[in-house]
Design a protein around this motif. Structure first.
Motif, short mmCIF file in Angstrom:
data_model
loop_
_atom_site.label_atom_id
_atom_site.label_comp_id
_atom_site.label_asym_id
_atom_site.label_seq_id
_atom_site.Cartn_x
_atom_site.Cartn_y
_atom_site.Cartn_z
N GLU A 37 0.86 -1.17 0.00
CA GLU A 37 0.00 0.00 0.00
C GLU A 37 0.91 1.23 0.00
OE1 GLU A 37 -3.97 1.57 2.27
OE2 GLU A 37 -2.37 0.72 3.50
N ARG A 38 0.71 2.08 -0.96
CA ARG A 38 1.59 3.22 -1.18
C ARG A 38 1.18 4.40 -0.31
NH1 ARG A 38 4.39 3.24 -6.04
NH2 ARG A 38 4.15 5.50 -6.05
N ASP A 68 11.05 -1.60 0.09
CA ASP A 68 9.60 -1.48 0.17
C ASP A 68 8.95 -2.48 1.12
OD1 ASP A 68 9.76 0.52 -1.73
OD2 ASP A 68 9.03 -0.71 -3.39
N SER A 69 9.58 -3.65 1.30
CA SER A 69 8.92 -4.72 2.07
C SER A 69 9.72 -5.25 3.24
CB SER A 69 8.59 -5.88 1.14
OG SER A 69 9.76 -6.59 0.77
N THR A 116 6.90 3.44 6.18
CA THR A 116 8.08 4.11 5.66
C THR A 116 7.62 5.29 4.79
OG1 THR A 116 8.27 2.85 3.60
CG2 THR A 116 9.29 1.88 5.58
N ASN A 117 8.54 5.96 4.14
CA ASN A 117 8.14 7.08 3.29
C ASN A 117 7.43 6.62 2.01
OD1 ASN A 117 10.52 6.05 2.20
ND2 ASN A 117 11.21 8.02 1.45
N GLU A 118 7.50 5.32 1.66
CA GLU A 118 6.82 4.81 0.47
C GLU A 118 5.78 3.74 0.77
OE1 GLU A 118 9.52 3.56 -2.60
OE2 GLU A 118 10.71 5.39 -2.45
N THR A 119 5.88 3.07 1.90
CA THR A 119 5.01 1.93 2.22
C THR A 119 4.21 2.22 3.48
OG1 THR A 119 6.62 0.39 1.27
CG2 THR A 119 4.96 -0.54 2.74
#
Length: 149
Positions: A37-38, A68-69, A116-119
């Motif tokens: 999820e973004r 990302d993960s 995180t900043n992306e996830t």
């Protein structure tokens, strides 16, 4: 040090650019696929992202998947080279991403348990129940993965 993408964007602003990217499809033992999820849209997509200068597609999918993960993966098979999509990010950046989509294999690590900043979230989805994807390219990748099994 600023990333390659950030450096380019500081020079060209939101103008349309062609970028190379790599994404990975990871299946668990139930044949469910891991999606991210973004944070920028709240929609779902495959872990992956843009290549840094000097990086190969395979190196990028390994690095991006980890970022990302939290998981370490290795690319097993190229499932799709996609070059016909255009996308505008919520901040106005316009891109035509040329993406190598790989089937990847888990080799270590554990799923991130924090934002995180992306996830914002990670979840395994049934191939029969896709979520809302953040763009058509990721929807196509989902269908390619489903059709490859």
């Amino acid at each position: 040090m600023a990333s390659y993408i950030s450096s380019l964007r500081s020079l060209v602003g939101h103008r349309p650019l062609i970028f190379n990217s790599a994404s990975g499809g990871l299946l668990n033992d139930k044949n469910e696929v891991l999606l991210q999820e973004r944070t920028d849209t709240g929609d779902w997509g495959f872990p992956g992202g843009y290549l840094e200068y000097g990086e190969s597609y395979k190196q990028a999918v390994v690095r991006e998947f980890k970022e990302d993960s939290g998981l370490s993966v290795v690319p097993v098979k190229l499932l799709k080279l996609s070059d016909s999509f255009e996308y505008e990010y919520p901040n106005g950046d316009q891109v035509q991403p040329i993406n190598c989509f790989y089937l990847v294999k888990y080799v270590g690590g554990k799923l991130l348990d924090h934002r995180t900043n992306e996830t914002s979230n990670l979840k395994y989805f049934s191939l029969n129940s896709p979520p809302h994807f953040f763009n058509e390219q990721h929807e196509e990748m989902f269908n390619v993965l489903k059709g490859s099994l």
